[in-house]
Design an enzyme around this catalytic site. Sequence first.
Site, mmCIF file in Angstrom:
data_model
loop_
_atom_site.group_PDB
_atom_site.id
_atom_site.type_symbol
_atom_site.label_atom_id
_atom_site.label_comp_id
_atom_site.label_asym_id
_atom_site.label_seq_id
_atom_site.Cartn_x
_atom_site.Cartn_y
_atom_site.Cartn_z
ATOM 1 N N ASP A 265 6.512 1.267 6.066
ATOM 2 C CA ASP A 265 5.119 0.818 6.099
ATOM 3 C C ASP A 265 4.224 1.588 5.121
ATOM 4 O OD1 ASP A 265 2.753 -0.471 6.676
ATOM 5 O OD2 ASP A 265 2.449 0.898 8.527
ATOM 6 N N ASP B 56 -0.449 4.528 0.875
ATOM 7 C CA ASP B 56 -1.110 5.285 1.727
ATOM 8 C C ASP B 56 -0.131 5.164 2.844
ATOM 9 O OD1 ASP B 56 -2.696 2.839 2.245
ATOM 10 O OD2 ASP B 56 -3.449 3.926 3.886
ATOM 11 N N HIS C 8 4.374 3.596 12.315
ATOM 12 C CA HIS C 8 3.381 4.366 13.037
ATOM 13 C C HIS C 8 3.827 5.257 14.132
ATOM 14 C CE1 HIS C 8 -0.457 1.305 12.012
ATOM 15 N NE2 HIS C 8 0.731 1.565 11.074
ATOM 16 N N HIS D 217 0.989 -1.173 0.077
ATOM 17 C CA HIS D 217 0.017 -0.177 0.101
ATOM 18 C C HIS D 217 0.937 1.297 -0.099
ATOM 19 C CE1 HIS D 217 0.471 0.983 4.418
ATOM 20 N NE2 HIS D 217 0.444 -0.419 4.571
ATOM 21 N N GLU E 219 -5.311 1.603 3.206
ATOM 22 C CA GLU E 219 -5.041 0.553 4.090
ATOM 23 C C GLU E 219 -4.992 1.170 5.590
ATOM 24 O OE1 GLU E 219 -3.232 -2.499 6.887
ATOM 25 O OE2 GLU E 219 -2.407 -0.269 6.460
#
Length: 451
Positions: A123, A92, A423, A90, A156
């Site tokens: 990520d 995003d 994150h 992904h 996602e």
Amino acid sequence: MSSNPVAETVASLMPKAREELAELVAFRSVADFDQFPKSESEGAARWVAGALRAEGFEDVALLDTPDGTQSVYGRLPGPEGARTVLLYAHYDVQPPLDEGGWSSPPFELTERDGRWYGRGAADCKGGVIMHLLALRALKASGGVPVHVKVIAEGSEEQGTGGLERYAEQHPELLKADAIVIGDSGNFRVGMPTVTTALRGMTLVRVQVDTLEGNLHSGQFGGAAPDALAALIRVLDSLRAEDGSTTVDGLAGESAWQGLQYEEGQFRKDAKVLDGVGLIGSGTVADRIWARPAVTVIGIDCPPVLGATPSVQASARALVSLRVPPGVDASEATKLLQGHVESHTPWGARVRVEQVGQGQAFRADTTSPAYRAMADAMAVAYPGEEMQYAGQGGSIPLCNTLASLYPDAEILLIGLSEPEAQIHAVNESVSPEELERLSVTEALFLRNYAAG
């Protein structure tokens, strides 16, 4: 890494890979268009589409998914009669959070201490680059021996389900014999790992109302019901004294069978402060891979700076519940909603709104694709055996693909090892892991074609 043509090609391509990852990281492609311009996500999607076309992909398309975002699709034909492999990533990313907390600009790929820093570096924009490197290495050493489909998702991280719904509406599009999800990671740097289980997720917004408007706490405090205090009680009811998640009716005693996570290493990876205890019971692996986990990920209340002496009329929180394999996410959502409603004190009005959901996933590790992956990892990581681990996070598409294509073999690999700090601020990727996993994927495709 032992010398072989695939490894040598990937090594020679790493400078280009860094340049491409820097270009992709530069897009502020957070699929929350209330916070970030939609044009940034659209730009990242066009970048991925252009990269696929440059590699000879056919039918390259920007798919408008039902949640208002775009996923990128392309197909690379292989030899006649060959198997088909779907490669997923992904583009995003999570918001950067506190940009001032970053040691370098979050959307500017920066090399520091042997790692590349930037939001999405691991990520999962790095996953896009991993797929490209693997295919380039195969093309340079005899050709790609399978039919390849690539899908790069655009939402996602938001859990809004656009690609899942699109896939359900177009079931032939992503059909494959094997699916490689490039969005997990090694248990730690240098330890080749496939993720065999993912927790699902439900995300709810909780609104508590008690008054028509805020009141002076001196004049009314002590009798007027405080919405913020009511919300705090509700949120506290979601945890036992030891910090274990307690949602009425939701089982929380499952055990993880497989690779274990030593508590001291977990404390180090999670950067737990000295003297602060871990929460929950059972092994660390039980807690993060096999059991539910609730997290209050956002709360609306007056900031300390500028606060007035008021009894709050309304309060709101965003609550995430991670759901272990074997538990239906829809049922968990109902239990969470029921728990919140039954634990709201003082007759306060409460509204629970679901804003995201994804099912848990458990892989079939007996499939031939796992042997092909184990053999590939043994070459890319000399002296190491492939490990099986869980992952506490969710990849909602996994269960959709497993449901649509029950005969497909699904494997999860990727760049999100603990040091990557996905994150969080200062997310980074190990270029050595990017190189080794690109070699792994290329060799897997070759092994799988021959199997």
